[in-house]
Design a protein around this motif. Structure first.
Motif, short mmCIF file in Angstrom:
data_model
loop_
_atom_site.label_atom_id
_atom_site.label_comp_id
_atom_site.label_asym_id
_atom_site.label_seq_id
_atom_site.Cartn_x
_atom_site.Cartn_y
_atom_site.Cartn_z
N VAL A 68 0.84 -1.20 0.00
CA VAL A 68 0.00 0.00 0.00
C VAL A 68 0.88 1.25 0.00
O VAL A 68 0.60 2.22 -0.72
CB VAL A 68 -0.94 0.01 1.22
N ALA A 69 1.95 1.23 0.79
CA ALA A 69 2.87 2.37 0.81
C ALA A 69 3.45 2.62 -0.56
O ALA A 69 3.58 3.78 -1.00
CB ALA A 69 3.99 2.10 1.83
N THR A 70 3.79 1.56 -1.28
CA THR A 70 4.36 1.70 -2.62
C THR A 70 3.33 2.25 -3.59
O THR A 70 3.62 3.14 -4.39
CB THR A 70 4.88 0.34 -3.11
N LEU A 71 2.10 1.76 -3.53
CA LEU A 71 1.04 2.26 -4.40
C LEU A 71 0.76 3.74 -4.15
O LEU A 71 0.51 4.50 -5.08
CB LEU A 71 -0.24 1.45 -4.20
N ALA A 72 0.80 4.13 -2.87
CA ALA A 72 0.49 5.51 -2.51
C ALA A 72 1.70 6.43 -2.64
O ALA A 72 1.54 7.66 -2.63
CB ALA A 72 -0.04 5.57 -1.08
N GLY A 73 2.89 5.86 -2.73
CA GLY A 73 4.10 6.67 -2.78
C GLY A 73 4.40 7.35 -1.44
O GLY A 73 5.04 8.40 -1.40
N VAL A 74 3.95 6.73 -0.35
CA VAL A 74 4.16 7.26 1.00
C VAL A 74 4.93 6.21 1.79
O VAL A 74 4.40 5.12 2.04
CB VAL A 74 2.82 7.58 1.69
N HIS A 75 6.16 6.53 2.19
CA HIS A 75 7.01 5.50 2.78
C HIS A 75 7.45 5.81 4.22
O HIS A 75 8.09 4.95 4.84
CB HIS A 75 8.23 5.29 1.90
N ASP A 76 7.15 6.98 4.75
CA ASP A 76 7.65 7.31 6.09
C ASP A 76 6.79 6.72 7.20
O ASP A 76 7.25 6.62 8.34
CB ASP A 76 7.78 8.82 6.27
N THR A 203 -8.62 2.68 -5.57
CA THR A 203 -7.19 2.97 -5.58
C THR A 203 -6.84 3.67 -4.28
O THR A 203 -7.73 4.03 -3.49
CB THR A 203 -6.79 3.86 -6.76
N THR A 204 -5.57 3.90 -4.05
CA THR A 204 -5.18 4.58 -2.81
C THR A 204 -5.70 6.01 -2.76
O THR A 204 -5.82 6.58 -1.67
CB THR A 204 -3.64 4.59 -2.66
N SER A 205 -6.02 6.58 -3.90
CA SER A 205 -6.53 7.97 -3.91
C SER A 205 -8.04 8.05 -3.87
O SER A 205 -8.61 9.16 -3.85
CB SER A 205 -6.00 8.71 -5.15
N THR A 206 -8.73 6.92 -3.84
CA THR A 206 -10.20 6.93 -3.75
C THR A 206 -10.63 7.49 -2.40
O THR A 206 -10.25 6.97 -1.35
CB THR A 206 -10.77 5.51 -3.91
N ALA A 207 -11.43 8.54 -2.43
CA ALA A 207 -11.94 9.15 -1.20
C ALA A 207 -13.35 8.63 -0.93
O ALA A 207 -14.21 8.68 -1.82
CB ALA A 207 -11.95 10.67 -1.31
N LEU A 208 -13.58 8.15 0.27
CA LEU A 208 -14.90 7.63 0.64
C LEU A 208 -15.43 8.41 1.83
O LEU A 208 -14.75 8.53 2.85
CB LEU A 208 -14.80 6.15 0.99
N PRO A 209 -16.65 8.93 1.74
CA PRO A 209 -17.21 9.74 2.83
C PRO A 209 -17.24 8.99 4.16
O PRO A 209 -17.01 9.58 5.22
CB PRO A 209 -18.62 10.07 2.33
N GLU A 210 -17.55 7.69 4.12
CA GLU A 210 -17.67 6.95 5.38
C GLU A 210 -16.33 6.81 6.10
O GLU A 210 -16.29 6.60 7.31
CB GLU A 210 -18.28 5.56 5.15
N LEU A 211 -15.24 6.94 5.36
CA LEU A 211 -13.92 6.88 5.98
C LEU A 211 -13.42 8.25 6.40
O LEU A 211 -12.55 8.36 7.27
CB LEU A 211 -12.90 6.25 5.01
N GLY A 212 -13.94 9.29 5.76
CA GLY A 212 -13.42 10.63 6.02
C GLY A 212 -11.98 10.78 5.56
O GLY A 212 -11.23 11.63 6.07
N ALA A 213 -11.57 9.94 4.62
CA ALA A 213 -10.18 9.92 4.14
C ALA A 213 -10.14 9.13 2.84
O ALA A 213 -11.14 8.54 2.42
CB ALA A 213 -9.27 9.26 5.18
N THR A 214 -8.99 9.14 2.21
CA THR A 214 -8.81 8.27 1.06
C THR A 214 -8.52 6.85 1.54
O THR A 214 -8.16 6.63 2.71
CB THR A 214 -7.64 8.74 0.17
N ILE A 215 -8.65 5.90 0.62
CA ILE A 215 -8.33 4.52 0.96
C ILE A 215 -6.87 4.41 1.42
O ILE A 215 -6.55 3.73 2.40
CB ILE A 215 -8.57 3.59 -0.25
N GLY A 216 -5.99 5.10 0.71
CA GLY A 216 -4.58 5.06 1.08
C GLY A 216 -4.33 5.61 2.47
O GLY A 216 -3.58 5.02 3.26
N GLU A 217 -4.96 6.73 2.79
CA GLU A 217 -4.77 7.32 4.13
C GLU A 217 -5.30 6.40 5.21
O GLU A 217 -4.69 6.25 6.28
CB GLU A 217 -5.48 8.67 4.19
#
Length: 339
Positions: A68-76, A203-217
């Motif tokens: 997931v980190a690789t797909l999102a480009g977030v590694h920290d 995708t990791t950038s899909t934003a869903l209202p029920e999550l209040g965030a993207t899938i990646g986040e």
């Protein structure tokens, strides 16, 4: 042909190590006696407060959360995850961390990505008081694809022998308090990815209202450490046992800290299950049994306390900003019953 043509870039590795050294130094305390780059990390613990010190060690990885980190480009964040996970693992035996080492294996050296990963490790080490005294960054081009990597952590902590939590103090009728997780933490990602990405097409950038965030986040929410909230209770001998809810869920982890002849009854519905878990369950669809066997379902740590200490422990947690839920009790028998 040289080593670089074969797939191993020593010059890039050297640049990455220079950045790692700077990050690691920021985690050091007076116990650290060696620099990053030595063949071994040297640490001198202060044992003046201990009569019979016992070392507690553990190792783990962040699993396929890395995908997931690789797909999102977030590694920290995955670097922070591995430190928090290892600290929680030794915390359940009453130990506090002394020092930490990491192992990073990559298909190829991307200096910026390596720095980001280790920056997360260093942040976790600084926050949780365990210096990063060494580690290994291995280039393995014939084992990993160019953008793939794996991350593992190794921790050593300490506890006074007569204060170690072994489960022997647990009694029938003890209260189970659940401390909330921040999400999946570091387990269940293979199933989560199959449902969310392959079956539902997110995708990791899909934003869903029920999550209040993207899938990646939501999937990359850092693993919560419980050291700050629980260490004062350990010092006051208010905890009889703890279970870090990782792979295997309640049924796979709570019995690890119970003596023979005792089990646990966990009441589903006694805490709020975060929407991410329900999204995975519905999207699979995944059975209720499989969900509770694979995921933490919103509870990252379970502590077992005597009934007479229940309210004292709750109030202590509240004062430190920690939420807790009464999720069940210790019962005669074996294993965990989910009601």
């Amino acid at each position: 042909m040289d080593y670089r043509e074969a797939g191993v870039d020593i010059s890039a590795a050297d640049r990455a190590k220079d950045r790692i050294k700077a990050l690691a130094r920021g985690t050091f305390n007076p116990g650290v006696l060696s620099e990053i780059g030595s063949f071994g990390g040297m640490f001198r613990p202060d044992l003046s407060a201990y009569r019979e010190p016992v070392l507690v060690s553990s190792t783990d990885s962040v699993g396929t959360k890395i995908k997931v980190a690789t797909l999102a480009g977030v590694h920290d964040t995955v670097g922070y995850d591995i430190v928090a996970h290892c600290v929680n693992d030794i915390l359940v035996q009453g130990a506090v961390p002394l020092f930490f080492l990491d192992y990073l294996a990559v298909g190829r050296i991307d200096v910026d990505r390596v720095e980001a990963i280790v920056r997360g490790v260093a942040r976790g080490c600084s926050e949780l008081g365990c210096p990063l005294v060494g580690g290994e960054t291995a280039q393995m081009p014939d084992v990993y694809a160019p953008d793939d990597y794996d991350l593992a952590g190794f921790i050593v902590g300490i506890v006074e022998k007569n204060q170690a939590l072994t489960g022997a103090a647990v009694r029938e009728g003890d209260v189970l308090l659940g401390l909330p997780s921040a999400g999946l933490h570091t387990n269940g990602y293979t199933l989560a990815r199959k449902v969310l990405f392959d079956r539902l097409g997110h995708t990791t950038s899909t934003a869903l209202p029920e999550l209040g965030a993207t899938i990646g986040e939501a999937l990359l929410a850092p693993h919560r450490p419980y050291l700050a909230a629980l260490e004062p209770l350990l010092a006051r001998h208010k905890l009889r046992a703890m279970a870090h809810i990782t792979g295997g869920g309640f049924g796979g982890n709570i019995p690890r800290v119970l003596p023979a002849g005792l089990g646990a009854r966990v009441r589903k519905g006694s805490w709020p299950v975060p929407p991410l878990f329900r999204l995975i369950q519905k999207g699979g669809p995944v059975s209720e049994e499989e969900m509770y066997r694979t995921f933490n379902m919103g509870i990252g740590m379970v502590v077992m306390v005597a009934p007479e200490d229940h309210h004292d422990v709750e109030h202590s947690l509240e004062r430190r900003g920690e939420t807790s839920y009464v999720i069940g009790s210790v019962v005669a028998g074996e294993g965990v019953t989910l009601e």
